[in-house]
Write a protein that holds these residues in place. Structure first.
Motif, PDB file in Angstrom:
ATOM      1  N   MET A   1      86.145 -38.075   2.135  1.00 45.25           N
ATOM      2  CA  MET A   1      86.493 -37.181   1.038  1.00 45.25           C
ATOM      3  C   MET A   1      85.206 -36.739   0.322  1.00 45.25           C
ATOM      4  N   ALA A   2      85.137 -35.444   0.073  1.00 47.66           N
ATOM      5  CA  ALA A   2      83.961 -34.927  -0.625  1.00 47.66           C
ATOM      6  C   ALA A   2      83.916 -35.435  -2.054  1.00 47.66           C
ATOM      7  N   GLU A   3      82.726 -35.734  -2.526  1.00 49.95           N
ATOM      8  CA  GLU A   3      82.573 -36.176  -3.900  1.00 49.95           C
ATOM      9  C   GLU A   3      82.079 -35.016  -4.759  1.00 49.95           C
ATOM     10  N   PHE A   4      82.614 -34.938  -5.958  1.00 49.84           N
ATOM     11  CA  PHE A   4      82.254 -33.860  -6.856  1.00 49.84           C
ATOM     12  C   PHE A   4      81.554 -34.432  -8.088  1.00 49.84           C
ATOM     13  N   THR A   5      80.601 -33.715  -8.570  1.00 48.46           N
ATOM     14  CA  THR A   5      79.994 -34.055  -9.849  1.00 48.46           C
ATOM     15  C   THR A   5      80.092 -32.838 -10.751  1.00 48.46           C
ATOM     16  N   TRP A   6      80.190 -33.080 -12.037  1.00 46.26           N
ATOM     17  CA  TRP A   6      80.330 -31.995 -13.003  1.00 46.26           C
ATOM     18  C   TRP A   6      79.066 -31.898 -13.828  1.00 46.26           C
ATOM     19  N   ASP A   7      78.562 -30.696 -13.912  1.00 42.74           N
ATOM     20  CA  ASP A   7      77.357 -30.439 -14.679  1.00 42.74           C
ATOM     21  C   ASP A   7      77.757 -29.709 -15.962  1.00 42.74           C
ATOM     22  N   ALA A   8      77.756 -30.440 -17.073  1.00 37.73           N
ATOM     23  CA  ALA A   8      78.168 -29.831 -18.336  1.00 37.73           C
ATOM     24  C   ALA A   8      77.154 -28.774 -18.768  1.00 37.73           C
ATOM     25  N   ARG A   9      77.643 -27.585 -19.086  1.00 36.97           N
ATOM     26  CA  ARG A   9      76.778 -26.499 -19.532  1.00 36.97           C
ATOM     27  C   ARG A   9      77.345 -25.892 -20.810  1.00 36.97           C
ATOM     28  N   SER A  10      76.481 -25.267 -21.535  1.00 34.64           N
ATOM     29  CA  SER A  10      76.911 -24.567 -22.730  1.00 34.64           C
ATOM     30  C   SER A  10      77.842 -23.424 -22.347  1.00 34.64           C
ATOM     31  N   PRO A  11      78.899 -23.193 -23.131  1.00 29.40           N
ATOM     32  CA  PRO A  11      79.770 -22.042 -22.853  1.00 29.40           C
ATOM     33  C   PRO A  11      79.059 -20.711 -23.072  1.00 29.40           C
ATOM     34  N   LEU A  12      77.890 -20.744 -23.725  1.00 32.07           N
ATOM     35  CA  LEU A  12      77.111 -19.516 -23.931  1.00 32.07           C
ATOM     36  C   LEU A  12      75.888 -19.464 -23.021  1.00 32.07           C
ATOM     37  N   ASP A  13      75.859 -20.350 -22.053  1.00 32.51           N
ATOM     38  CA  ASP A  13      74.677 -20.462 -21.194  1.00 32.51           C
ATOM     39  C   ASP A  13      74.336 -19.145 -20.496  1.00 32.51           C
ATOM     40  N   ARG A  14      75.349 -18.387 -20.120  1.00 28.97           N
ATOM     41  CA  ARG A  14      75.110 -17.163 -19.351  1.00 28.97           C
ATOM     42  C   ARG A  14      74.754 -15.973 -20.222  1.00 28.97           C
ATOM     43  N   THR A  15      75.074 -16.057 -21.501  1.00 29.08           N
ATOM     44  CA  THR A  15      74.947 -14.847 -22.321  1.00 29.08           C
ATOM     45  C   THR A  15      73.933 -14.955 -23.452  1.00 29.08           C
ATOM     46  N   LEU A  16      73.589 -16.178 -23.842  1.00 30.04           N
ATOM     47  CA  LEU A  16      72.653 -16.335 -24.959  1.00 30.04           C
ATOM     48  C   LEU A  16      71.223 -16.080 -24.492  1.00 30.04           C
ATOM     49  N   VAL A  17      70.556 -15.144 -25.132  1.00 30.18           N
ATOM     50  CA  VAL A  17      69.164 -14.811 -24.845  1.00 30.18           C
ATOM     51  C   VAL A  17      68.349 -15.049 -26.109  1.00 30.18           C
ATOM     52  N   VAL A  18      67.493 -16.056 -26.054  1.00 31.37           N
ATOM     53  CA  VAL A  18      66.697 -16.420 -27.227  1.00 31.37           C
ATOM     54  C   VAL A  18      65.743 -15.288 -27.605  1.00 31.37           C
ATOM     55  N   GLY A  19      65.638 -15.013 -28.896  1.00 34.23           N
ATOM     56  CA  GLY A  19      64.694 -14.003 -29.364  1.00 34.23           C
ATOM     57  C   GLY A  19      65.352 -13.001 -30.289  1.00 34.23           C
ATOM     58  N   PRO A  20      64.638 -11.941 -30.617  1.00 35.65           N
ATOM     59  CA  PRO A  20      65.176 -10.928 -31.530  1.00 35.65           C
ATOM     60  C   PRO A  20      66.198 -10.036 -30.842  1.00 35.65           C
ATOM     61  N   HIS A  21      67.079  -9.489 -31.666  1.00 37.77           N
ATOM     62  CA  HIS A  21      68.125  -8.597 -31.161  1.00 37.77           C
ATOM     63  C   HIS A  21      68.432  -7.579 -32.254  1.00 37.77           C
ATOM     64  N   GLY A  22      68.776  -6.386 -31.851  1.00 40.14           N
ATOM     65  CA  GLY A  22      69.189  -5.372 -32.806  1.00 40.14           C
ATOM     66  C   GLY A  22      68.023  -4.718 -33.512  1.00 40.14           C
ATOM     67  N   ALA A  23      68.245  -4.355 -34.779  1.00 43.09           N
ATOM     68  CA  ALA A  23      67.248  -3.617 -35.548  1.00 43.09           C
ATOM     69  C   ALA A  23      65.937  -4.389 -35.636  1.00 43.09           C
ATOM     70  N   GLN A  24      64.850  -3.648 -35.572  1.00 38.51           N
ATOM     71  CA  GLN A  24      63.528  -4.248 -35.665  1.00 38.51           C
ATOM     72  C   GLN A  24      63.133  -4.419 -37.132  1.00 38.51           C
ATOM     73  N   GLY A  25      62.213  -5.326 -37.364  1.00 36.69           N
ATOM     74  CA  GLY A  25      61.756  -5.559 -38.732  1.00 36.69           C
ATOM     75  C   GLY A  25      62.267  -6.882 -39.251  1.00 36.69           C
ATOM     76  N   ASP A  26      62.631  -6.904 -40.528  1.00 38.81           N
ATOM     77  CA  ASP A  26      63.118  -8.145 -41.119  1.00 38.81           C
ATOM     78  C   ASP A  26      64.399  -8.615 -40.431  1.00 38.81           C
ATOM     79  N   THR A  27      64.544  -9.935 -40.324  1.00 45.67           N
ATOM     80  CA  THR A  27      65.733 -10.523 -39.710  1.00 45.67           C
ATOM     81  C   THR A  27      66.759 -10.824 -40.803  1.00 45.67           C
TER      82      THR A  27
END
Length: 208
Positions: A1-27
């Motif tokens: 029987m094949a063995e499975f392991t689960w790799d816990a990941r953030s639910p935002l792992d695919r979409t969160l991009v660290v850094g600035p977003h949107g309007a430039q200048g003050d945050t």
């Protein structure tokens, strides 16, 4: 029987991009995903609310919140989630499922939500303005003070929202717990709502 392991990941792992977003200048808004936390939902068993209050006091030093509040203790936050129920948010397992189960047995039913929810911290001088686009709650400081909490909805998504302590610079900080399966959708909605103010995106292992 094949063995499975689960790799816990953030639910935002695919979409969160660290850094600035949107309007430039003050945050104006900072969005931070909090990762690797322990989250246990505690629900009093029928007729056992008093027993749960006594058990929680012995465990945390205080009873769980019986009104829409979030209460900080030394190593956890207790967040109201409905009548006779609350979340326990913590790190490092001290107040995780294994630790709480024997202490609250008999008075409450416990559910481990650590990997079922995403936790997003929203702060900045435009945080309240951004949230006002998504929420029907009055989040003015005089109404939704530090420690206030609500079980509400944003963009048709159920959210537990509470106001944490202000940042060191005095700006307000809000926290949103959302089901993991809806996290990406709400994240994109938040980004759209905050883009005009300038957004700083990050993730953290620290529970605030």
């Amino acid at each position: 029987m094949a063995e499975f392991t689960w790799d816990a990941r953030s639910p935002l792992d695919r979409t969160l991009v660290v850094g600035p977003h949107g309007a430039q200048g003050d945050t104006g808004v900072s969005l931070t995903e909090i990762r690797n936390f322990d989250l246990v939902q505690v629900m009093a068993r029928r007729g056992k609310a008093g027993d749960l209050a006594r058990a929680a006091t012995a465990c945390f030093g205080i009873a769980g919140p019986d009104a829409p509040k979030a209460v900080r203790i030394a190593d956890a936050t207790l967040i109201w989630s409905g009548p006779d129920q609350f979340f326990v948010l913590s790190k490092s397992g001290k107040h995780g499922m294994k630790a709480l189960a024997p202490l609250l047995a008999g008075s409450a039913s416990l559910s481990d939500q650590s990997h079922a929810r995403a936790l997003i911290s929203i702060s900045g001088d435009k945080a309240r303005a951004m949230l006002a686009k998504l929420s029907s709650l009055d989040l003015h400081a005089s109404v939704f003070a530090v420690g206030s909490a609500a079980a509400t909805s944003m963009d048709h998504t159920s959210v537990s929202l509470w106001r944490g302590n202000d940042r060191a610079d005095g700006q307000p900080m809000f926290n949103a717990l959302v089901f993991a399966t809806f996290a990406e959708s709400l994240w994109h909605t938040m980004l759209d709502a905050a883009a005009e103010y300038g957004v700083d995106i990050s993730h953290s292992e620290e529970v605030t």
